[in-house]
Design a protein around this motif. Sequence first.
Motif, mmCIF file in Angstrom:
data_model
loop_
_atom_site.group_PDB
_atom_site.id
_atom_site.type_symbol
_atom_site.label_atom_id
_atom_site.label_comp_id
_atom_site.label_asym_id
_atom_site.label_seq_id
_atom_site.Cartn_x
_atom_site.Cartn_y
_atom_site.Cartn_z
ATOM 1 N N UNK A 1 -1.481 -15.788 7.792
ATOM 2 C CA UNK A 1 -0.868 -16.830 8.546
ATOM 3 C C UNK A 1 0.476 -17.289 7.974
ATOM 4 N N UNK A 2 0.903 -16.640 6.993
ATOM 5 C CA UNK A 2 2.057 -16.940 6.561
ATOM 6 C C UNK A 2 3.374 -16.713 7.266
ATOM 7 N N UNK A 3 3.197 -15.878 8.412
ATOM 8 C CA UNK A 3 4.234 -15.464 9.180
ATOM 9 C C UNK A 3 4.802 -13.902 9.010
ATOM 10 N N UNK A 4 3.953 -13.031 8.582
ATOM 11 C CA UNK A 4 4.417 -11.809 8.316
ATOM 12 C C UNK A 4 4.767 -10.955 9.332
ATOM 13 N N UNK A 5 4.030 -11.072 10.834
ATOM 14 C CA UNK A 5 4.136 -10.583 12.075
ATOM 15 C C UNK A 5 5.596 -10.918 12.631
ATOM 16 N N UNK A 6 5.478 -12.307 12.586
ATOM 17 C CA UNK A 6 6.654 -13.208 13.067
ATOM 18 C C UNK A 6 7.979 -12.483 12.532
ATOM 19 N N UNK B 1 1.874 -2.026 12.486
ATOM 20 C CA UNK B 1 0.784 -2.966 12.103
ATOM 21 C C UNK B 1 -0.372 -2.679 11.642
ATOM 22 N N UNK B 2 -0.696 -3.042 10.275
ATOM 23 C CA UNK B 2 -1.661 -2.426 9.487
ATOM 24 C C UNK B 2 -2.900 -3.555 9.311
ATOM 25 N N UNK B 3 -3.377 -4.086 10.398
ATOM 26 C CA UNK B 3 -4.485 -4.995 10.498
ATOM 27 C C UNK B 3 -5.237 -4.962 11.426
ATOM 28 N N UNK B 4 -6.559 -5.062 11.176
ATOM 29 C CA UNK B 4 -7.665 -4.864 12.281
ATOM 30 C C UNK B 4 -7.332 -5.542 13.505
ATOM 31 N N UNK B 5 -6.596 -6.731 13.471
ATOM 32 C CA UNK B 5 -6.327 -7.766 14.455
ATOM 33 C C UNK B 5 -5.535 -7.191 15.392
ATOM 34 N N UNK B 6 -4.826 -6.178 14.909
ATOM 35 C CA UNK B 6 -3.752 -5.281 15.906
ATOM 36 C C UNK B 6 -2.744 -6.232 16.621
ATOM 37 N N UNK C 1 8.795 -0.295 9.366
ATOM 38 C CA UNK C 1 8.219 -1.551 8.769
ATOM 39 C C UNK C 1 6.782 -1.679 8.781
ATOM 40 N N UNK C 2 5.967 -1.682 7.720
ATOM 41 C CA UNK C 2 4.631 -1.757 7.663
ATOM 42 C C UNK C 2 4.177 -3.002 7.588
ATOM 43 N N UNK C 3 3.565 -3.752 8.693
ATOM 44 C CA UNK C 3 3.163 -5.144 8.484
ATOM 45 C C UNK C 3 1.941 -5.191 7.980
ATOM 46 N N UNK C 4 1.535 -5.464 6.892
ATOM 47 C CA UNK C 4 -0.093 -5.285 6.248
ATOM 48 C C UNK C 4 -0.683 -6.711 6.232
ATOM 49 N N UNK C 5 -1.927 -6.534 6.488
ATOM 50 C CA UNK C 5 -3.071 -7.803 6.243
ATOM 51 C C UNK C 5 -2.828 -8.387 5.121
ATOM 52 N N UNK C 6 -3.053 -9.809 5.245
ATOM 53 C CA UNK C 6 -2.949 -10.783 4.047
ATOM 54 C C UNK C 6 -2.779 -10.254 2.730
ATOM 55 N N UNK D 1 7.942 -6.142 0.204
ATOM 56 C CA UNK D 1 8.525 -7.362 0.351
ATOM 57 C C UNK D 1 7.193 -8.407 0.452
ATOM 58 N N UNK D 2 7.384 -9.414 -0.122
ATOM 59 C CA UNK D 2 6.143 -10.651 0.083
ATOM 60 C C UNK D 2 6.643 -11.621 0.484
ATOM 61 N N UNK D 3 6.080 -12.300 1.813
ATOM 62 C CA UNK D 3 6.087 -13.406 2.416
ATOM 63 C C UNK D 3 5.451 -14.518 1.858
ATOM 64 N N UNK D 4 6.224 -15.718 1.383
ATOM 65 C CA UNK D 4 5.479 -16.595 0.820
ATOM 66 C C UNK D 4 6.148 -17.974 1.294
ATOM 67 N N UNK D 5 5.370 -18.954 1.313
ATOM 68 C CA UNK D 5 6.026 -20.334 1.381
ATOM 69 C C UNK D 5 5.927 -21.124 -0.024
ATOM 70 N N UNK D 6 6.146 -22.319 -0.091
ATOM 71 C CA UNK D 6 6.172 -22.883 -1.513
ATOM 72 C C UNK D 6 4.720 -23.692 -1.782
#
Lengths: 413, 251
Positions: B15-20, B40-45, B125-130, B150-155
């Motif tokens: 939910x951090x915004x990787x796919x976006x 996309x590497x996530x079962x939610x596809x 670009x591999x977009x990987x599950x959480x 690359x790791x997406x994160x907020x504070x």
Amino acid sequence: MRQVTGLTSTYSSDEFGICSALFELGGLVVMHDASGCNSTYTTHDEPRWYDMDSMVYISAVSEIEAIMGDDDKLIRDVVSAARELKPRFTALIGAPIPYMIGTDLPAVAGIVEEETGIPSIGFPANGMGLYTKGISMALAAVTERFAQGETGRSREPSMNVIGLTPLDFSLNGTAESIWRWAEALGFRRGACMAMGSSLDEISRAGEAHVNLVVSYGGLEAARILERRYGTPWIAGVPFGKAFAERLGQLVLEAAGTGGREMAAYRSVPRAGAAGRDPAPNPARDAARGKESPLLVVGESVYSASFAAAVELELNIPTRVLCPVDTEDVLLREGDRRTPEEDDLIEAFRGAERVAADPLFRQLVPETAEFFDLPHEAFSGRIYDRVNRNMVDVPLDGFIFGGTKAPRGKGPRG
Amino acid sequence: MNQNALKIAVYGKGGIGKSTICSALSLALAERGLKVMQIGCDPKADSTMSLRAGRRLPTVLATMRERKDDFSLEDVCLEGAGGVICVEAGGPLPGLGCAGRGIITALEKLKAKGVYGRYSPDAVIYDVLGDVVCGGFSMPMRSGFADRVYIVTSGENMSIYAAANIASAVRNFGERGYAALGGFILNRRDVENEREKVLALCGDFDSEITGELPLSEKIREAEARGKSFMELFPKSEEAECVRALSRAIFT
């Protein structure tokens, strides 16, 4: 029903194919799986186990190690064993558990190599593939890794034999017969992959003038040698007088010109084709009257060579049914892949003559003649007593000499 | 295949915004004339949905289940906005099977079918599950797949914990020759001391903030409309941030 084997047996798995191909090469071979898999291999798929030393082990991965992905335990154990045993190489073989948890065995092998300085190879087998794939992976990896470096052709013509394992050829003298046939053609013995040759001999495989591929498992290794050294390959097993002669001609031509890659039996015309005029033979001619082909079941190079030998020598039509891995280049037109038991049941419907492992008798109509071709990778040691070196057996004796298998003596009989 | 292609894997808390961010990054690279493939590497596809106006595509695993090996790359690799080649690995039904193993199988199947040679992308670009919860989710960073992670994160604390966990995995895999840590992407949630917290995380891993995005109504609006904000608001500050990120990653 697809993907179900309900009446017969299953073929040996990819991990055991790798073990079999590496058995004599002086490596530390480790199946990464729960304890028990090694005894399945040694009991059913490795006839050399009690007579020949080999470092084949199981990692005995535990439930908690699998859950936790504890690769470090495997690395520690292999490094420790390798330091003690000093093998020529280490081989880490995948199985169902590492497959499901995604263990990266090539990466683990890289760490083992880094720590020990011993060449190490990780094989992504999973226990669900067939032994044919395992032999192919193993021989290709050994060739890629060890048969390298600059080398010239040997002074005398020499031949490598590639794809020879007990899983397809048992320990019934076939290997020696193939070498005798090669020597009679004027070839010096090169490397055999992988029965009767050392890793050092295999590392000099580039010196040979030609490679004889005797099973699907040897094809990829032969292709690597072709790319690396320009060595031509010919596929075939010298069964029967006429086919052995034909195979010999092709091998000699390839060794001389250096430019032919083919399965020798693919150029054999189907029985009954125009221009065929074999010498009179009452038994053969009586059999020829039957229209139903002899169905030959088994590994592609072995079975297609045997089928071509029968056609050339006896003019009996044949069709090969191949239940294991192969490629179109290793089959003749009209031959089929039959990966499912259902495919075989369908193919056997109405069959009049079948040559196959005795365990397949369960699928063949009672009225059909059945000829035993025991296959170690399918029935293990069960039929050792009738498992013969077919290179040395006269074909007319096999087909017409009263060796028909008694009916009803199979596992359910 | 394009030997110079740069392949990256993007990880981060769910939910951090990787796919976006991945989809926006794909479009920013496509703007530069690069051929991009997003996997996309996530079962939610759902990685590539915003590139395909909300339309789903047949996943690799569902196609394998239905047709075994009897399918072509064109059946599972569909073009999206900006000419981006969209692929979804897919996965088992929720609560069943093994999602991690599924990612491995899907990526191996794509490779075996020659996906990188067939499309010859400049960027993958591999977009990987959480999170790197099991062996399967480390697959995109293994040898032969991504070059950098690359790791997406907020504070937010949970996001930082997840990012640290992923970065640790990348570091631990160093001896295996896996992908290296490329950096962190700050997707701001405007929490207190946000940048400082993420910089501290970077310090722990001798890394840096490669790019950052603001907390944005435009991004939310674009998501609600089933498209990427790069398409809907190409002149926005958010789009410029992604272009800067694309330049930082793909120089």
